[in-house]
Design a protein around this motif. Structure first.
Motif, PDB file in Angstrom:
ATOM      1  N   HIS A 187      14.430 -32.754  10.597  1.00 16.33           N
ATOM      2  CA  HIS A 187      13.149 -32.330  11.161  1.00 16.33           C
ATOM      3  C   HIS A 187      12.002 -33.168  10.607  1.00 16.33           C
ATOM      4  O   HIS A 187      11.054 -33.500  11.332  1.00 16.33           O
ATOM      5  CB  HIS A 187      12.904 -30.848  10.853  1.00 16.33           C
ATOM      6  N   SER A 198      20.972 -30.345   5.187  1.00 17.33           N
ATOM      7  CA  SER A 198      21.310 -29.226   6.061  1.00 17.33           C
ATOM      8  C   SER A 198      20.944 -27.930   5.364  1.00 17.33           C
ATOM      9  O   SER A 198      21.249 -27.735   4.187  1.00 17.33           O
ATOM     10  CB  SER A 198      22.805 -29.229   6.391  1.00 17.33           C
ATOM     11  N   GLU A 234      16.990 -23.600  15.638  1.00 21.26           N
ATOM     12  CA  GLU A 234      15.911 -24.190  14.850  1.00 21.26           C
ATOM     13  C   GLU A 234      14.690 -24.467  15.717  1.00 21.26           C
ATOM     14  O   GLU A 234      14.807 -24.705  16.924  1.00 21.26           O
ATOM     15  CB  GLU A 234      16.380 -25.501  14.201  1.00 21.26           C
ATOM     16  N   ASP A 293      14.864 -23.734  19.664  1.00 28.78           N
ATOM     17  CA  ASP A 293      16.025 -24.240  20.397  1.00 28.78           C
ATOM     18  C   ASP A 293      17.191 -23.266  20.224  1.00 28.78           C
ATOM     19  O   ASP A 293      17.640 -23.023  19.099  1.00 28.78           O
ATOM     20  CB  ASP A 293      16.406 -25.631  19.860  1.00 28.78           C
ATOM     21  N   SER A 305      20.682 -24.768  18.497  1.00 31.91           N
ATOM     22  CA  SER A 305      20.711 -25.021  17.054  1.00 31.91           C
ATOM     23  C   SER A 305      20.144 -23.873  16.232  1.00 31.91           C
ATOM     24  O   SER A 305      20.396 -23.776  15.034  1.00 31.91           O
ATOM     25  CB  SER A 305      19.918 -26.296  16.733  1.00 31.91           C
ATOM     26  N   LYS A 333      22.745 -16.580  11.488  1.00 26.78           N
ATOM     27  CA  LYS A 333      23.767 -17.401  12.143  1.00 26.78           C
ATOM     28  C   LYS A 333      24.977 -17.565  11.238  1.00 26.78           C
ATOM     29  O   LYS A 333      26.128 -17.475  11.680  1.00 26.78           O
ATOM     30  CB  LYS A 333      23.174 -18.760  12.519  1.00 26.78           C
TER      31      LYS A 333
END
Length: 889
Positions: free
Chosen positions: A645, A718, A590, A585, A588, A414
């Protein structure tokens, strides 16, 4: 709810005896204690009163450990009290404190007796409830079963007792295209070598030494590591291990059977036991004759090890597999070798290199053992974590790490502004659904001879009855599928599925199918995944298999700067990409908590806990289901895991307890206290008694939030920070490489010191370029002589195969988090039991629990031990805990 009847009865009897003896000890202690306290109350001098309490307390029954207090040892107190006879600095206040210490220790011993009685009563309740469940009165409920139990048996029978015919000619043509008629000469030649090896293995079989005492013991241990046997037969095999005479007698019988294997016949029908798993699926376990099981275990292990090694030698021979690095053109590779030096053009440690190494060593044919009698954990979520002497990680751990690898890959792609497609699937009822004709055709194609195929056919086409069927029920012949949990089942399944591993690699020009048994993962560029899915579909059609729609799906993760709407490939499967309680997902990129799946298991957890007939059953059910199962199915906390998470994990466990224990303020601990009070009338139970390890006399209730918190604080806000750091490193590396190349090209070093020698021993000079691994701009490299250093865009192209820095950051994304180290209270470190029990140090989780409740426990019991060793049936309790837990229906 669980365990062998003989063991339960023994434990019940031993517990009853110990409780009786414990009552006598407690009565004797309390009588002597009250007498001592009465005598002490008649002494008005504080120092003499303390002296009396100290001198007489150790004479009380069961008080030999009074001096083992973490703050005040009795021997020390004696010196302090003696000092007070002459030293005015020892105040009345200090003496009163000494007296309080001794009295507290006397009360702590009373508490130990009280909780030893409570523990014993809980064990009695446990064994009594297991007796009741094993009785005829409970049989009607168990035989009726749940609706899904009957539905899944019906489905299983539809597969197993109804053959699915596949076309052997079509399968052979498919395999020819892959192997014997492959356009690559290397593949054709190496495949002939594979067939020759399997032929030699069969020809040399009778030259082997088959069974002896050690081999029989190895077969038994490997059977015991599986989840196949019922508890009664596990106990019998365990007894065999302890008897050398029996092992040698079995070896003689096994050798006789092996010598006459051409006339092998099964020892009667195979009895099938249907057992519910925590994931909601019922599995159908074969209950065979033990000698037959040992015989087939050996054959299965021998063939499985040989097949894995043969397929490894074929697959990993030079130029057999296609590689992702082939996307780098020959000219691009030449330029990298010229400008960056030959060794760093395709560095070891790149993302592609790491993935390839992991695929080869961990994923490839994961179900097959690397060696006979390999020690490895089972896949089941009810099993404990890997043992220290295991030869490799359990299938579950490998699956968790695979999910983390995909997550790390998505983070990188990404940020590199690349779209990524992820496909996940498995085969529907794979074990029971495999057509026998497909198995035998593949084995024959690989070179397995008719003698062995005939034996395998007898094993697969076994007569079957069900354990719960009425007496005298006619057995039916298995016509499809393989018996679960045996080496032969793995051998058959992996031989078949290897073909699709190889097919995906060949048809996609280098992609790897990340397959664990029939759990299929494929990720990468859209076009590659599209070809891969077509390959999987073709394989399933040819071999007579179907995909499991519930676990089949695809997801496209768009690049950070992408304005596209997604893939144009319409052949990709619809549905979510899921694993355990995680769902990928798309927005995102993730894996997030799949709350719909969690809610289903919250309801099931509630049902199972309400069905518990004893406090110990409740603790076991919660530990296995509410803690271990939920933890393992929500993935692993690794470098790519964000703080967000981790918070989601903690909130999920909070929600689980809030839903299941509404009447107890959402607390499993409070609910358990209420259970103990309602059943045995005991209140004022310290929290430490619930959570302390059973070896310290606690109930061993697990707190899953502690496991998450141990690693949660070390996660990053992050995961993008890893990539931000990488981009800086990459730019710095480019400038350094460019500067070095330009300086090297401008220098007039001529010939350096001799660095090589010719055949006669004379020194041969080598230029500065050559000495540093750079080709000379002559001959085949002359076209690059006047070329400027590569642009930054060229330098960063194909990072996955060319960038060592990206590989370093990839490793960080995959790395396990270090658990938080609990700081030990100084007084706690002196307490008996803190260093661990039976020579084993405490785990980080256990240290957290011990430390968290230490003050309460020290004040109540005078040390870490709730109940001293020897007062409880600890050994038998441990044996019972290790037997299989039977879930309600």
């Amino acid at each position: 709810m669980a365990s062998s009847e003989i063991l339960t009865e023994t434990l019940h009897a031993v517990t009853g005896f110990k409780i009786t003896e414990l009552g006598k000890q407690k009565q004797a202690y309390e009588s002597a204690k009250q007498s001592l306290l009465k005598n002490a109350s008649n002494e008005t001098d504080t120092r003499k009163r303390v002296q009396l309490l100290v001198d007489e307390s150790e004479k009380l029954p069961g008080m030999s450990h009074l001096g083992r207090h973490p703050l005040h040892d009795l021997d020390d107190l004696r010196y302090f009290i003696e000092q007070a006879r002459f030293d005015p600095s020892i105040s009345e206040h200090a003496l009163a404190d000494y007296e309080k210490t001794v009295r507290n220790q006397l009360d702590a011993q009373t508490a130990k007796y009280d909780f030893a009685e409570l523990y014993g009563e809980l064990v009695k309740e446990w064994t009594s409830s297991n007796k009741a469940i094993g009785s005829d009165s409970a049989g009607e409920f168990v035989s009726l079963g749940r609706e899904e139990m009957h539905a899944q048996r019906t489905t299983w029978e539809e597969y197993v007792f109804h053959a699915k015919e596949t076309d052997a000619a079509v399968i052979k043509a498919y395999l020819d295209e892959l192997f014997a008629k492959n356009p690559s000469k290397e593949v054709v030649n190496e495949f002939e070598g594979l067939r020759s090896r399997i032929k030699r293995f069969q020809e040399g079989w009778d030259n082997l030494s088959y069974f002896n005492e050690e081999v029989v013991a190895g077969c038994i241990r490997s059977i015991l590591r599986s989840d196949v046997l019922a508890d009664s037969k596990r106990s019998a095999l365990g007894d065999f291990l302890g008897n050398r005479i029996v092992l040698n007698e079995i070896a003689d019988v096994m050798n006789m059977r092996m010598a006459t294997r051409s006339s092998f016949a099964l020892d009667g029908p195979t009895v099938i036991e249907q057992r519910r798993q925590l994931n909601g699926r019922y599995r159908f376990y074969p209950d065979e004759d033990l000698l037959q099981m040992i015989f087939l275990q050996y054959i299965g292990l021998k063939w499985a090890v040989e097949l894995k090694e043969a397929l490894r030698m074929f697959t990993f021979a030079d130029d057999v597999l296609k590689s992702p690095s082939q996307k780098l053109s020959k000219q691009a590779l030449r330029r990298r070798q010229f400008f960056l030096n030959k060794s760093s053009a395709l560095p070891e440690g790149s993302v592609a290199h790491q993935n390839d190494l992991t695929w080869r060593t961990t994923i490839f044919l994961d179900q097959l053992p690397n060696q006979m009698f390999e020690k490895r954990g089972a896949y089941g979520n009810e099993k404990p974590d890997d043992e220290e002497d295991d030869h490799r990680a359990s299938p579950l751990k490998v699956a968790q790490e695979l999910v983390q690898r995909i997550q790390a890959h998505l983070i990188i792609q990404k940020k590199l502004n690349k779209d990524t497609t992820v496909i996940r699937s498995d085969f529907k009822w794979f074990g029971p659904s495999i057509p026998h004709n497909s198995i035998f055709t593949v084995l024959e194609y690989f070179g397995v001879q008719e003698e062995w195929i005939d034996l395998f056919r007898k094993v697969l086409e076994a007569p079957i009855t069900f354990k719960d069927d009425a007496p005298g029920s006619e057995p039916r012949i298995r016509k499809r599928g393989t018996p679960i949990g045996t080496p032969l089942a793995s051998f058959f399944g992996e031989a078949l599925l290897f073909c699709v591993d190889f097919a995906v690699n060949q048809r996609t020009d280098g992609a790897q199918l990340w397959r664990l048994h029939d759990d299929l993962w494929l990720w990468g560029e859209d076009e590659s995944c599209s070809k891969g899915w077509d390959t999987l579909t073709e394989f399933s059609d040819v071999m007579g298999l179907d995909f499991n729609e519930e676990k089949t799906g695809s997801c496209q993760i768009l690049a950070a700067e992408s304005t596209e709407q997604g893939t144009t490939f319409t052949n990709l499967p619809s549905g979510d990409v899921v694993w355990g309680f995680l769902k990928l997902d798309a927005a995102s990129g993730e894996f997030v908590i799949n709350h719909e799946k969690v809610d289903i298991h919250i309801e099931e957890l509630d049902l199972q806990l309400k069905a518990c007939n004893s406090v110990f059953d409740f603790v076991l059910a919660w530990n296995l289901y509410g803690s271990r199962f939920f933890l393992k199915n929500m993935g692993k906390v690794a470098g790519s895991t964000t703080r967000q998470h981790v918070h989601a994990l903690l909130e999920t466990f909070q929600r689980v307890q809030a839903r299941v224990f509404k009447a107890s303020n959402g607390s499993v601990g409070q609910h358990l206290k209420r259970m103990v009070q309602d059943r045995l009338g005991v209140s004022d139970i310290p929290d430490g008694f619930l959570y302390y390890p059973t070896v310290l006399g606690g109930l061993g209730l697990q707190n899953p939030l502690i496991y998450v918190n141990l690693v949660g604080n070390s996660t990053v806000e992050s995961s993008e920070k890893f990539m931000e750091s990488f981009f800086k490193d990459e730019e710095k590396e480019y400038r350094s490489k460019k500067r070095f190349f330009e300086e090297l090209s401008e220098s007039n070093e001529g010939f350096a010191q001799p660095t090589a020698w010719d055949w006669s021993g004379d020194a041969v000079g080598q230029s500065g370029r050559a000495a540093r691994g750079y080709p000379e701009p002559t001959g085949e490299w002359a076209d690059l002589k006047d070329e400027p250093f590569m642009s930054f865009e060229e330098f960063v192209e194909h990072r996955e195969v060319t960038s060592l820095h990206l590989g370093v950051h990839y490793t960080r994304l995959l790395a396990d988090h270090v658990e938080h180290e609990i700081k030990v209270m100084s007084e706690l470190s002196l307490s008996p039991g803190y260093r661990g029990v039976d020579g084993k140090p405490w785990t980080d989780y256990e240290k957290w629990v011990i430390q968290q409740y230490a003050k309460e426990m020290l004040a109540r019991f005078g040390g870490l031990y709730v109940v001293e060793k020897g007062l409880l049936p600890a050994g038998l309790t441990k044996m019972l805990l290790q037997s299989r837990f039977t879930w309600q229906n």
